[in-house]
Scaffold this motif. Structure first.
Motif, mmCIF file in Angstrom:
data_model
loop_
_atom_site.group_PDB
_atom_site.id
_atom_site.type_symbol
_atom_site.label_atom_id
_atom_site.label_comp_id
_atom_site.label_asym_id
_atom_site.label_seq_id
_atom_site.Cartn_x
_atom_site.Cartn_y
_atom_site.Cartn_z
ATOM 1 N N UNK A 19 0.765 -1.302 0.193
ATOM 2 C CA UNK A 19 -0.146 -0.526 0.036
ATOM 3 C C UNK A 19 1.410 1.261 -0.325
ATOM 4 N N UNK A 20 1.588 1.223 0.786
ATOM 5 C CA UNK A 20 3.053 2.936 0.949
ATOM 6 C C UNK A 20 3.294 2.971 -0.015
ATOM 7 N N UNK A 39 -4.545 1.824 10.264
ATOM 8 C CA UNK A 39 -4.297 3.151 10.793
ATOM 9 C C UNK A 39 -3.741 3.734 9.507
ATOM 10 N N UNK A 40 -2.912 3.710 8.563
ATOM 11 C CA UNK A 40 -2.436 4.712 7.878
ATOM 12 C C UNK A 40 -3.634 5.541 7.188
ATOM 13 N N UNK A 41 -4.590 4.701 6.741
ATOM 14 C CA UNK A 41 -5.732 5.136 5.843
ATOM 15 C C UNK A 41 -6.327 6.482 7.208
ATOM 16 N N UNK A 46 -4.596 -4.001 -0.258
ATOM 17 C CA UNK A 46 -2.911 -4.021 0.434
ATOM 18 C C UNK A 46 -2.746 -4.208 1.614
ATOM 19 N N UNK A 47 -1.512 -4.600 1.436
ATOM 20 C CA UNK A 47 -0.823 -4.451 2.995
ATOM 21 C C UNK A 47 0.549 -3.699 2.987
ATOM 22 N N UNK A 94 2.810 -4.264 8.799
ATOM 23 C CA UNK A 94 1.740 -4.677 8.971
ATOM 24 C C UNK A 94 0.049 -4.259 9.835
ATOM 25 N N UNK A 95 0.735 -5.317 10.755
ATOM 26 C CA UNK A 95 -0.117 -5.825 12.076
ATOM 27 C C UNK A 95 -0.908 -6.576 11.037
ATOM 28 N N UNK A 96 -1.051 -7.587 10.757
ATOM 29 C CA UNK A 96 -2.076 -8.256 10.903
ATOM 30 C C UNK A 96 -3.286 -7.768 9.738
#
Length: 163
Positions: free
Chosen positions: A20-21, A94-96, A80-81, A86-88
């Motif tokens: 994702x990032x 959190x990023x979103x 996407x991770x 990524x923490x499951x």
């Protein structure tokens, strides 16, 4: 008096990663370059192709191995991770959240903006064959080509990135 036609600057990005990032970074750069009037190509290969997958399941005629790849790979930009932390699955949420809090565009919005700005989105046909992905499974408005087409664009570009 003659005036020379000025050609647009060109930028190409290979999105190899399905993180994702990294996909967000690729689209931020692509949209920024397009805003500066560059001709931009993003070439999606291997795990980067998952960014272009439709979220819904699409009925296709596939063998067992291709079906297994389809089940294991994330379906679209919302699935996407992260490359780190990524923490499951908590990391992407959190990023979103942080992006929304700061009024940053989400990855689906960045993809839509890129399409509106004329960024050329190209799916690698060889990778599609290897992973058993079919055109019907990818979002509308993208092109399909091999590495030769990407190299043609990259040869003319001043900026070439591999993400």
């Amino acid at each position: 008096m003659t005036t020379a036609l000025t050609e647009k600057e060109r930028t190409t990005i290979v999105l190899f990663s399905g993180d994702l990032d990294k996909a967000i970074a690729a689209f931020i750069i692509a949209n920024g370059a397009a805003a500066y009037d560059h001709e931009v190509t993003i070439f999606f290969t291997f795990w980067g192709l998952n960014t272009m997958r439709k979220e819904e399941v699409v009925k296709t005629d596939k063998g067992l191995l291709e079906k297994m790849f389809g089940w294991m790979m994330p379906r679209g930009p919302k699935k996407l991770g992260l490359s780190k932390m990524n923490m499951a699955g908590m990391g992407p949420q959190m990023i979103k959240h942080v992006m929304k809090k700061h009024n940053a565009l989400s990855l689906p919005q960045l993809i839509e903006l890129a399409q509106e700005q004329g960024v050329k989105l190209v799916a690698c046909t060889m990778t599609m064959d290897l992973l058993g992905l079919q055109k019907e499974e990818l979002i509308d408005g993208i092109e399909y080509a091999g590495v030769a087409a990407y190299l043609g664009d990259a040869t003319e570009a001043k900026v070439n990135l591999f993400i």
